[in-house]
Scaffold this active site. Structure first.
Site, PDB file in Angstrom:
ATOM      1  N   MET A  59       0.854  -1.194   0.000  1.00 26.58           N
ATOM      2  CA  MET A  59       0.000   0.000   0.000  1.00 26.58           C
ATOM      3  C   MET A  59       0.893   1.249   0.000  1.00 26.58           C
ATOM      4  SD  MET A  59      -3.436  -0.959   2.023  1.00 26.58           S
ATOM      5  CE  MET A  59      -2.894  -0.658   3.677  1.00 26.58           C
ATOM      6  N   GLY A  60       2.156   1.078  -0.402  1.00 28.43           N
ATOM      7  CA  GLY A  60       3.040   2.228  -0.535  1.00 28.43           C
ATOM      8  C   GLY A  60       3.577   2.709   0.804  1.00 28.43           C
ATOM      9  N   LEU A 117       6.740   3.128   1.430  1.00 29.77           N
ATOM     10  CA  LEU A 117       7.641   1.985   1.599  1.00 29.77           C
ATOM     11  C   LEU A 117       8.705   2.241   2.667  1.00 29.77           C
ATOM     12  CD1 LEU A 117       8.174   1.134  -2.182  1.00 29.77           C
ATOM     13  CD2 LEU A 117       6.424   0.246  -0.624  1.00 29.77           C
ATOM     14  N   GLU A 141      12.020  -0.182   5.018  1.00 33.66           N
ATOM     15  CA  GLU A 141      12.965  -1.311   4.896  1.00 33.66           C
ATOM     16  C   GLU A 141      12.252  -2.666   4.882  1.00 33.66           C
ATOM     17  OE1 GLU A 141      16.235  -2.015   4.302  1.00 33.66           O
ATOM     18  OE2 GLU A 141      16.356   0.086   3.747  1.00 33.66           O
ATOM     19  N   HIS A 189       9.343  -3.406   3.467  1.00 33.49           N
ATOM     20  CA  HIS A 189       8.945  -3.669   2.081  1.00 33.49           C
ATOM     21  C   HIS A 189      10.174  -3.987   1.218  1.00 33.49           C
ATOM     22  CE1 HIS A 189       5.621  -0.776   3.283  1.00 33.49           C
ATOM     23  NE2 HIS A 189       4.928  -1.820   2.864  1.00 33.49           N
ATOM     24  N   MET A 222       8.853  -2.681  11.774  1.00 36.37           N
ATOM     25  CA  MET A 222       8.633  -1.605  10.796  1.00 36.37           C
ATOM     26  C   MET A 222       7.218  -1.650  10.264  1.00 36.37           C
ATOM     27  SD  MET A 222      11.976  -0.743   8.795  1.00 36.37           S
ATOM     28  CE  MET A 222      13.510  -0.495   9.661  1.00 36.37           C
TER      29      MET A 222
HETATM   30  O1  PAF Z   1      -0.101  -5.751   3.597  1.00 33.32           O
HETATM   31  C1  PAF Z   1      -0.531  -4.842   2.853  1.00 33.32           C
HETATM   32  O2  PAF Z   1       0.123  -3.825   2.616  1.00 33.32           O
HETATM   33  C2  PAF Z   1      -1.915  -4.981   2.255  1.00 33.32           C
HETATM   34  O3  PAF Z   1      -2.803  -5.586   3.140  1.00 33.32           O
HETATM   35  C3  PAF Z   1      -1.925  -5.668   0.881  1.00 33.32           C
HETATM   36  C4  PAF Z   1      -1.437  -7.109   0.975  1.00 33.32           C
HETATM   37  C5  PAF Z   1      -1.029  -4.903  -0.085  1.00 33.32           C
HETATM   38  C6  PAF Z   1      -3.343  -5.699   0.319  1.00 33.32           C
HETATM   39  O4  PAF Z   1      -3.867  -4.421   0.173  1.00 33.32           O
END
Ligand code: PAF
Length: 282
Positions: free
Chosen positions: A30-31, A33, A35, A37, A184
């Site tokens: 979900m952006g 971002l 570390e 991610h 995080m």
């Molecule tokens: O973990 C997340 O960021 C969200 O739940 C996902 C998996 C991108 C779904 O929207």
């Protein structure tokens, strides 16, 4: 790096890659971002020829009183970070591209979502399962990587992929922590300095629980009460749940005589934080 906002274009790129026998790996996000991610992106990068990251704040997993509007967003920074990591495509659709006006189909699971976060967030996992199914149908990955910090979400995705015969390998990436142990999360950005101090109690409590189990404490309810007392002694904390449960079914465990999942959800100020750890006997 390509940025694609359109479903048909993303599907065409995926089809082309598959036609060329390229392996597609996917990291849905979900952006905003961090570390955590990036560690998932690095795992995925090693596994594929075409790496796709989605950035989509999914409205169907937020209840009306939750933080959908306030959820932190910084697309420019996200694009710079993904480019640096060697991502090939960022898929970043608008809401009506994913949920057009006539949309009415959802994916929901019967058992895993009735525990832990599903109790206080009853529509959350339906929203996650639905959007991840859509993203899988759009990105057509061979492999997808999800973080273990969202343990229940990872179980939901694994169950769904198996139940619906989706031909996708699901990989769980370890939780990445700040130097002081805070897991995080994009939501950490909401925390004030004092709240951040209080937030450290989650990881400290789980570590104490692990020490207790190693020293022979097997009574889950005793560990849960001590954990609740410890976290509650920190200013601004409000416990949603502290659970010790079966790592597969998420059903409560009374006696810790095998590896058990300890999972926590705690509001610090108005920020809801989750964390988890597998408790192992010595
Ligand atoms: O973990 C997340 O960021 C969200 O739940 C996902 C998996 C991108 C779904 O929207």
């Amino acid at each position: 790096m390509k940025i694609i906002n359109n479903v048909k274009k993303m599907q065409a790129c995926a089809d082309q890659a598959r036609f060329e026998y390229k392996k597609i790996a996917f990291v849905p996000t979900m952006g905003y971002l961090h570390e955590g991610h990036l560690s998932l992106i690095r795992i995925a990068r090693e596994l594929c020829d075409l790496l796709v990251v989605s950035i989509f704040v999914n409205p169907s997993q937020f209840a009306p009183h939750e933080d959908f509007d306030a959820y932190p967003r910084n697309f420019q920074r996200d694009f710079e970070m993904t480019e640096k990591e060697g991502v090939d495509i960022v898929f970043s659709p608008e809401i009506d591209e994913i949920y057009p006006s006539k949309f009415q189909t959802y994916v929901s699971l019967e058992k895993i979502p009735i525990h832990l976060c599903g109790i206080s967030r009853p529509i959350f996992f339906r929203g996650v399962a639905t959007v991840v199914t859509k993203l899988f149908n759009i990105v057509k990955p061979h492999t997808a990587v999800f973080g273990k910090k969202d343990y229940q979400q990872l179980l939901v995705i694994r169950r769904m992929v198996s139940d619906l015969h989706m031909d996708i390998d699901i990989i769980g990436g370890e939780t990445i922590r700040e130097h002081d142990g805070l897991a995080m999360s994009s939501r950490n950005t909401y925390l004030t300095k004092t709240q951040r101090e209080s937030a450290l109690s989650l990881n400290k409590a789980m570590k104490s629980a692990q020490t207790a189990v190693e020293s022979g404490v097997i009574d889950a309810s005793r560990i849960i009460s001590e954990t609740k007392a410890f976290i509650s002694s920190h200013p601004g904390t409000q416990i949603d749940y502290v659970a010790i449960c079966d790592p597969e079914t998420l059903e409560d465990i009374q006696v810790i005589n095998r590896p058990a999942l300890m999972a926590l959800a705690v509001k610090v100020g108005s920020t809801r934080l989750i964390d988890n750890m597998i408790l192992n006997m010595k």
